[in-house]
Design an enzyme around this catalytic site. Structure first.
Site, PDB file in Angstrom:
ATOM      1  N   SER A 144      14.373  -2.710  -9.714  1.00 59.72           N
ATOM      2  CA  SER A 144      13.894  -4.045  -9.331  1.00 59.72           C
ATOM      3  C   SER A 144      13.996  -4.939 -10.555  1.00 59.72           C
ATOM      4  CB  SER A 144      12.439  -3.969  -8.881  1.00 59.72           C
ATOM      5  OG  SER A 144      11.872  -5.269  -8.832  1.00 59.72           O
ATOM      6  N   TYR A 157       4.041  -1.358 -11.085  1.00 60.62           N
ATOM      7  CA  TYR A 157       5.330  -1.378 -10.360  1.00 60.62           C
ATOM      8  C   TYR A 157       6.462  -1.709 -11.330  1.00 60.62           C
ATOM      9  CZ  TYR A 157       8.920  -3.000  -7.091  1.00 60.62           C
ATOM     10  OH  TYR A 157      10.099  -3.189  -6.408  1.00 60.62           O
TER      11      TYR A 157
HETATM   12  N1  LIG Z   1      12.115  -5.979  -0.751  1.00 64.65           N
HETATM   13  C1  LIG Z   1      12.244  -6.474  -1.965  1.00 64.65           C
HETATM   14  O1  LIG Z   1      12.142  -7.696  -2.182  1.00 64.65           O
HETATM   15  C2  LIG Z   1      12.559  -5.566  -3.133  1.00 64.65           C
HETATM   16  C3  LIG Z   1      12.840  -6.162  -4.365  1.00 64.65           C
HETATM   17  C4  LIG Z   1      13.145  -5.353  -5.451  1.00 64.65           C
HETATM   18  C5  LIG Z   1      13.155  -3.965  -5.298  1.00 64.65           C
HETATM   19  N2  LIG Z   1      12.859  -3.416  -4.097  1.00 64.65           N
HETATM   20  C6  LIG Z   1      12.883  -1.948  -4.019  1.00 64.65           C
HETATM   21  O2  LIG Z   1      13.623  -1.549  -2.881  1.00 64.65           O
HETATM   22  C7  LIG Z   1      13.147  -0.265  -2.430  1.00 64.65           C
HETATM   23  C8  LIG Z   1      12.863  -0.347  -0.938  1.00 64.65           C
HETATM   24  O3  LIG Z   1      11.867  -1.333  -0.735  1.00 64.65           O
HETATM   25  P1  LIG Z   1      11.634  -2.077   0.647  1.00 64.65           P
HETATM   26  O4  LIG Z   1      11.374  -3.485   0.341  1.00 64.65           O
HETATM   27  O5  LIG Z   1      12.687  -1.689   1.607  1.00 64.65           O
HETATM   28  O6  LIG Z   1      10.219  -1.443   1.035  1.00 64.65           O
HETATM   29  P2  LIG Z   1       9.687  -0.691   2.314  1.00 64.65           P
HETATM   30  O7  LIG Z   1       8.205  -0.609   2.138  1.00 64.65           O
HETATM   31  O8  LIG Z   1      10.224  -1.299   3.572  1.00 64.65           O
HETATM   32  O9  LIG Z   1      10.325   0.769   2.176  1.00 64.65           O
HETATM   33  C9  LIG Z   1       9.769   1.740   1.343  1.00 64.65           C
HETATM   34  C10 LIG Z   1       9.792   3.068   2.091  1.00 64.65           C
HETATM   35  O10 LIG Z   1       9.322   4.087   1.208  1.00 64.65           O
HETATM   36  C11 LIG Z   1       8.522   4.985   1.987  1.00 64.65           C
HETATM   37  N3  LIG Z   1       7.614   5.729   1.097  1.00 64.65           N
HETATM   38  C12 LIG Z   1       6.487   5.276   0.494  1.00 64.65           C
HETATM   39  N4  LIG Z   1       5.937   6.266  -0.232  1.00 64.65           N
HETATM   40  C13 LIG Z   1       6.719   7.353  -0.070  1.00 64.65           C
HETATM   41  C14 LIG Z   1       6.667   8.689  -0.563  1.00 64.65           C
HETATM   42  N5  LIG Z   1       5.668   9.093  -1.369  1.00 64.65           N
HETATM   43  N6  LIG Z   1       7.651   9.551  -0.216  1.00 64.65           N
HETATM   44  C15 LIG Z   1       8.647   9.156   0.624  1.00 64.65           C
HETATM   45  N7  LIG Z   1       8.751   7.910   1.123  1.00 64.65           N
HETATM   46  C16 LIG Z   1       7.798   7.025   0.773  1.00 64.65           C
HETATM   47  C17 LIG Z   1       7.792   4.088   2.970  1.00 64.65           C
HETATM   48  O11 LIG Z   1       7.295   4.809   4.079  1.00 64.65           O
HETATM   49  C18 LIG Z   1       8.877   3.082   3.323  1.00 64.65           C
HETATM   50  O12 LIG Z   1       9.613   3.494   4.468  1.00 64.65           O
HETATM   51  C19 LIG Z   1      11.916   0.052  -3.268  1.00 64.65           C
HETATM   52  O13 LIG Z   1      12.269   0.953  -4.304  1.00 64.65           O
HETATM   53  C20 LIG Z   1      11.522  -1.294  -3.849  1.00 64.65           C
HETATM   54  O14 LIG Z   1      10.859  -1.185  -5.076  1.00 64.65           O
HETATM   55  C21 LIG Z   1      12.550  -4.176  -3.013  1.00 64.65           C
END
Ligand SMILES: NC(=O)c1ccc[n+]([C@@H]2O[C@H](COP(=O)([O-])OP(=O)(O)OC[C@H]3O[C@@H](n4cnc5c(N)ncnc54)[C@H](O)[C@@H]3O)[C@@H](O)[C@H]2O)c1
Length: 270
Positions: A144, A157
């Site tokens: 991120s 985070y």
């Molecule tokens: N959405 C954004 O703006 C954004 C920005 C930068 C980085 N990210 C990164 O992208 C990735 C996905 O994020 P997202 O926005 O799709 O979030 P999201 O919450 O939709 O997806 C995260 C998933 O991880 C699963 N999860 C949580 N804890 C877990 C565990 N202990 N074991 C297995 N699975 C687990 C959740 O059930 C969920 O399905 C993450 O690493 C996040 O840090 C997202």
């Protein structure tokens, strides 16, 4: 688009958001996929959707913070599909108590470190022996922009993601010459369904983010998924140990850019 026919991929955190888009895209390009998530029913739904569309998928319930569960997930993929070519460490757990350094809750810190960082280490450790034995394998870690710059809150985070960046370079450095590629994708703001929800991002938040975005729209999960599908393909063979921002240019400019935009408007023609 490069084909992934015959490849086997595990994507953690793929019951929703970015991971769901990744796993669907990899399956669309011909890979057999393991939809791995702590949300078992969600993973089942995503895997069933892929199979209904003619793809090869199986769901796996896993807590990536648990070494035994990660090992069982990789063993399951090997027994179902015979090999693992691709691991995308993408799962993420956050807490509303993850605040500034003085006020953050230590439980929130431990959660971020155990899922977002230690979980990625465990994923790498579980697949690497198999990949090294075969002399090839690709790992992608979801990082991120919060790991590349400071913020007013969500300290744990951001620090966990900075650790993911370092882990990415260490894996590439330690195993690159033995056929392993490891890269990180670093999104800025991605409009997942959860992020689209009004309570996640106010109109004012959107406006602030919009000011820092150079590409005049926000990113969606498909934008990240397309990039990951390229990164895991043979066409990306020369990309190793990199942290690749997919952020509409959010980190590409001076911090004062947004204030100048507010003060003087868009001076593109000046
Ligand atoms: N959405 C954004 O703006 C954004 C920005 C930068 C980085 N990210 C990164 O992208 C990735 C996905 O994020 P997202 O926005 O799709 O979030 P999201 O919450 O939709 O997806 C995260 C998933 O991880 C699963 N999860 C949580 N804890 C877990 C565990 N202990 N074991 C297995 N699975 C687990 C959740 O059930 C969920 O399905 C993450 O690493 C996040 O840090 C997202």
């Amino acid at each position: 688009m490069p084909s992934l026919n015959g490849r086997v991929a595990i994507v953690t955190g793929s019951a929703s958001g970015i991971g769901q888009a990744v796993v669907r895209t990899l399956a669309d390009r011909g890979a057999s996929v393991v939809v791995a998530d702590i949300n078992g029913p969600g993973a089942e739904r995503v895997a069933a959707g892929i199979v209904a569309d003619g793809g090869a998928a199986r769901a796996w319930t896993v807590d990536v913070a648990q070494p035994d569960q990660i090992r069982a997930m990789v063993d399951g993929a090997l027994s179902d599909f015979g090999r693992v070519d691709i691991l995308h460490n993408n799962a993420m757990a956050g807490s509303p108590l993850d605040l500034d350094v003085v006020n953050l809750d230590l439980g929130a810190w431990d959660l971020a470190m155990s899922v977002n960082l230690r979980g990625y280490l465990l994923g790498c450790r579980a697949v690497l022996p198999h990949m090294l034995e075969r002399g090839s394998g690709v790992i992608v870690n979801t990082s991120s922009n919060s790991g590349l710059s400071g913020d007013l809150t969500r300290t744990a985070y951001g620090v966990s993601k900075a650790g993911v960046n370092a882990l990415t370079m260490y894996v590439a450095t330690q195993y690159g010459r033995r056929g392993i590629r490891c890269n990180a994708v670093s999104p800025g703001l991605v409009m997942t369904p959860a992020m689209e929800a009004a309570e996640a991002l106010s109109a004012q938040d959107r406006e602030i983010y919009q000011l820092s975005h150079l590409t005049p729209r926000f990113a969606y999960p498909a934008d990240i998924a397309g990039y990951v599908a390229f990164l895991v393909s043979d066409e990306a063979e020369m990309i190793n140990g990199q942290i690749l921002c997919i952020d509409g240019g959010m980190l590409a400019h001076t911090p004062s850019y947004a204030q100048f935009l507010v003060a003087y408007g868009d001076r593109g023609d000046a």
